[in-house]
Design an enzyme around this catalytic site. Structure first.
Site, PDB file in Angstrom:
ATOM      1  N   LYS A 201      42.692  66.164   1.606  1.00 52.16           N
ATOM      2  CA  LYS A 201      44.062  66.324   2.105  1.00 52.16           C
ATOM      3  C   LYS A 201      44.523  67.780   2.033  1.00 52.16           C
ATOM      4  O   LYS A 201      43.888  68.621   1.412  1.00 52.16           O
ATOM      5  CB  LYS A 201      45.016  65.430   1.307  1.00 52.16           C
ATOM      6  CG  LYS A 201      44.717  63.937   1.491  1.00 52.16           C
ATOM      7  CD  LYS A 201      44.913  63.505   2.931  1.00 52.16           C
ATOM      8  CE  LYS A 201      44.771  62.014   3.128  1.00 52.16           C
ATOM      9  NZ  LYS A 201      43.451  61.478   2.847  1.00 52.16           N
TER      10      LYS A 201
HETATM   11  N1  T4K Z   1      46.825  56.354   3.920  1.00 53.71           N
HETATM   12  C1  T4K Z   1      46.250  57.164   4.824  1.00 53.71           C
HETATM   13  C2  T4K Z   1      46.895  57.301   6.154  1.00 53.71           C
HETATM   14  C3  T4K Z   1      45.060  57.846   4.514  1.00 53.71           C
HETATM   15  O1  T4K Z   1      44.465  58.637   5.425  1.00 53.71           O
HETATM   16  C4  T4K Z   1      44.497  57.677   3.230  1.00 53.71           C
HETATM   17  C5  T4K Z   1      43.260  58.328   2.887  1.00 53.71           C
HETATM   18  C6  T4K Z   1      45.154  56.848   2.300  1.00 53.71           C
HETATM   19  C7  T4K Z   1      46.329  56.190   2.687  1.00 53.71           C
HETATM   20  C8  T4K Z   1      44.622  56.638   0.926  1.00 53.71           C
HETATM   21  O2  T4K Z   1      44.658  57.826   0.190  1.00 53.71           O
HETATM   22  P1  T4K Z   1      43.842  57.944  -1.208  1.00 53.71           P
HETATM   23  O3  T4K Z   1      43.923  56.618  -1.898  1.00 53.71           O
HETATM   24  O4  T4K Z   1      42.416  58.351  -0.860  1.00 53.71           O
HETATM   25  O5  T4K Z   1      44.574  59.024  -1.969  1.00 53.71           O
HETATM   26  C9  T4K Z   1      38.525  59.974   3.402  1.00 53.71           C
HETATM   27  C10 T4K Z   1      39.307  59.978   2.119  1.00 53.71           C
HETATM   28  O6  T4K Z   1      38.568  59.420   1.031  1.00 53.71           O
HETATM   29  C11 T4K Z   1      40.641  59.329   2.222  1.00 53.71           C
HETATM   30  O7  T4K Z   1      41.432  59.824   1.152  1.00 53.71           O
HETATM   31  C12 T4K Z   1      41.336  59.675   3.530  1.00 53.71           C
HETATM   32  N2  T4K Z   1      42.587  58.985   3.717  1.00 53.71           N
HETATM   33  C13 T4K Z   1      40.436  59.353   4.692  1.00 53.71           C
HETATM   34  C14 T4K Z   1      41.076  59.685   6.000  1.00 53.71           C
HETATM   35  O8  T4K Z   1      39.262  60.148   4.565  1.00 53.71           O
HETATM   36  P2  T4K Z   1      36.258  59.003   4.191  1.00 53.71           P
HETATM   37  O9  T4K Z   1      35.533  57.783   3.806  1.00 53.71           O
HETATM   38  O10 T4K Z   1      36.413  59.347   5.624  1.00 53.71           O
HETATM   39  O11 T4K Z   1      35.707  60.261   3.389  1.00 53.71           O
HETATM   40  P3  T4K Z   1      34.301  60.994   3.501  1.00 53.71           P
HETATM   41  O12 T4K Z   1      33.627  60.901   2.186  1.00 53.71           O
HETATM   42  O13 T4K Z   1      33.571  60.530   4.714  1.00 53.71           O
HETATM   43  O14 T4K Z   1      34.756  62.501   3.707  1.00 53.71           O
HETATM   44  C15 T4K Z   1      35.408  62.930   4.873  1.00 53.71           C
HETATM   45  C16 T4K Z   1      34.937  64.343   5.184  1.00 53.71           C
HETATM   46  O15 T4K Z   1      35.364  65.226   4.162  1.00 53.71           O
HETATM   47  C17 T4K Z   1      33.425  64.510   5.298  1.00 53.71           C
HETATM   48  O16 T4K Z   1      33.146  65.367   6.363  1.00 53.71           O
HETATM   49  C18 T4K Z   1      33.044  65.176   3.989  1.00 53.71           C
HETATM   50  C19 T4K Z   1      34.269  65.953   3.625  1.00 53.71           C
HETATM   51  N3  T4K Z   1      34.438  66.113   2.172  1.00 53.71           N
HETATM   52  C20 T4K Z   1      34.833  65.034   1.438  1.00 53.71           C
HETATM   53  C21 T4K Z   1      35.012  65.149   0.085  1.00 53.71           C
HETATM   54  C22 T4K Z   1      35.442  63.961  -0.736  1.00 53.71           C
HETATM   55  C23 T4K Z   1      34.181  67.320   1.591  1.00 53.71           C
HETATM   56  O17 T4K Z   1      33.786  68.285   2.270  1.00 53.71           O
HETATM   57  N4  T4K Z   1      34.390  67.454   0.233  1.00 53.71           N
HETATM   58  C24 T4K Z   1      34.818  66.419  -0.539  1.00 53.71           C
HETATM   59  O18 T4K Z   1      35.017  66.603  -1.753  1.00 53.71           O
HETATM   60  O19 T4K Z   1      37.709  58.858   3.518  1.00 53.71           O
END
Ligand code: T4K
Length: 399
Positions: A201
């Site tokens: 975020k």
């Molecule tokens: N409501 C909305 C509208 C939301 O978008 C979200 C979360 C929530 C509620 C819930 O918030 P939290 O409970 O998480 O606080 C990711 C996130 O985990 C999630 O927080 C986020 N929205 C969502 C849109 O994206 P994934 O499964 O797409 O994440 P992932 O692991 O595929 O990573 C996304 C990209 O970010 C990849 O290209 C890798 C990169 N990345 C990720 C991490 C964790 C990094 O470069 N470094 C990192 O440390 O869910």
């Protein structure tokens, strides 16, 4: 810069970027400040349960949101659940389908039924008229979303909630440090709002969330519910959970907050570059921000019109991935088409956008030169779309 079809990684060229450009690479800020804060926490021997770092984080979040209260949590999903529980909602809650699954899951997880509403296909924001048409005898609240950091139509939703005696909450996960129409700070709308400070975020606390509200009674209840329902040393007044933020997350959140100015400046500069470079690419529409408001510019979203671009969203994404540009389909499919929620009638605005939108990389890890290169790849794909659909792609770097 890539000039001809054969320069594309899918057609024999080398990938444009050696390491992946990601949507959601963390905005970190000054690591030394983070380490100093963490050292101070170790010295104090106080690592969780409402430590000074989390308290300072809460004060600064509340100031940005323009509310008297901000309660930090371990993530936004738990925060959403807490809010719905604390407000005592029953029956059905109306939520937009075009959002991350967490919004709908939070509703379901506390035993409520999410009723999915549609969005405006132009903006992706919740459609108030459709919300109103879904209100029935079991509806107790509306959980709107400021999708992609663009503010939901808050005034109209507030009027609907008032008219029908419903609670109104906002999932503001994407919209920290933004304002809604009329300059109203996101965080201060409805009965309460929820921010995410997940690593992906705008402001990052590793994992983290916060609830902001103007209601003292709600804040007091939320404060207890996130801490096992404790209201005194041995007094458990409600069935609570453990949703507290740790001091390590507080340290990261504060460090990230210190650099918010820098983050916005970089995001804005990148967004302007995307605007300029994509303006005349047929079939690629950048979903705009309302420039009269304060925006964090964290999500750069394009809509791909296959008929005009000659290439579909998923093919374009595939070609970008081959270049090491990790564009994301935020959000596909709409929640109403996910396994746990299937059964809702079609939602045309949601289905239209969820098949066409693509989030492109921005943030502190992305430079304006890289944005120009990404846009040039998109342009090259669109200009050569006929040849691309007629030819077999080859392994990246084979030429
Ligand atoms: N409501 C909305 C509208 C939301 O978008 C979200 C979360 C929530 C509620 C819930 O918030 P939290 O409970 O998480 O606080 C990711 C996130 O985990 C999630 O927080 C986020 N929205 C969502 C849109 O994206 P994934 O499964 O797409 O994440 P992932 O692991 O595929 O990573 C996304 C990209 O970010 C990849 O290209 C890798 C990169 N990345 C990720 C991490 C964790 C990094 O470069 N470094 C990192 O440390 O869910």
């Amino acid at each position: 810069m890539k000039r001809i079809l054969e320069d594309l990684a899918g057609f024999g060229g080398a990938p444009a970027f050696e390491s992946p450009l990601k949507v959601g690479a963390p905005n970190i800020g000054d690591r030394r400040r983070f380490s100093a804060r963490l050292d101070a926490a170790f010295d104090r021997g106080w690592l969780s349960n409402g430590g000074p770092l989390v308290e300072e984080f809460e004060r600064r979040v509340a100031r940005t949101a323009g509310t008297p209260y901000a309660m930090a949590t371990c993530n936004a999903t738990a925060a959403l659940q807490l809010v719905l529980r604390a407000a005592g909602l029953t029956g059905e809650v109306i939520v937009p389908s075009l959002t991350f699954a967490a919004t709908a899951h939070a509703v379901s997880w506390v035993g409520l039924t999410p009723v999915f509403c549609d969005v405006d296909p132009g903006t992706g924001q919740i459609a108030p008229d459709h919300v109103e048409s879904l209100i029935g005898p079991r509806t107790s609240g509306i959980l709107a979303v400021h999708l992609w950091g663009r503010a939901a139509p808050a005034e109209r939703l507030e009027a609907i909630a008032r008219r029908h005696g419903l609670a109104l909450f906002f999932d503001a996960s994407h919209a920290f440090a933004c304002t809604a129409a009329g300059g109203r700070p996101v965080g201060s709308l409805g009965d309460a709002e929820v921010f995410s400070f997940h690593s992906t975020k705008f402001v990052n606390a590793f994992e983290g969330g916060a609830i902001t509200t103007g209601s003292e009674a709600l804040a007091r209840r939320l404060g207890a519910l996130r801490n096992f329902g404790l209201t005194g040393e041995n007094d458990v007044s409600w069935v609570g959970i453990n949703a507290k933020m740790s001091e390590a997350s507080g340290a990261m959140g504060l460090t990230s907050l210190d650099s918010v100015g820098e983050f916005v400046a970089r995001n804005l500069a990148n967004y302007r570059h995307y605007q300029a470079w994509l303006a005349d690419v047929d079939g690629i529409r950048l979903i705009p921000f309302d420039e009269r408001e304060r925006n964090n510019y964290q999500y750069v979203i394009v809509e791909v019109d296959e008929e005009r671009a000659g290439v579909g969203r998923d093919s374009l994404r595939h070609l970008l991935h081959q270049e090491n540009v990790l564009a994301q389909r935020y959000f596909t499919p709409g929640c109403h088409q996910m396994a746990p929620y299937r059964g809702t009638a079609g939602l045309p605005g949601t289905e239209h956008l969820s098949a066409r939108v693509l989030a492109l990389p921005t943030g502190m890890g992305v430079t304006q030169e890289q944005v120009a290169e990404i846009c040039q790849i998109i342009r090259l794909v669109v200009v050569n779309s006929q040849a691309i659909s007629a030819r077999e792609p080859v392994e990246a770097g084979a030429r």
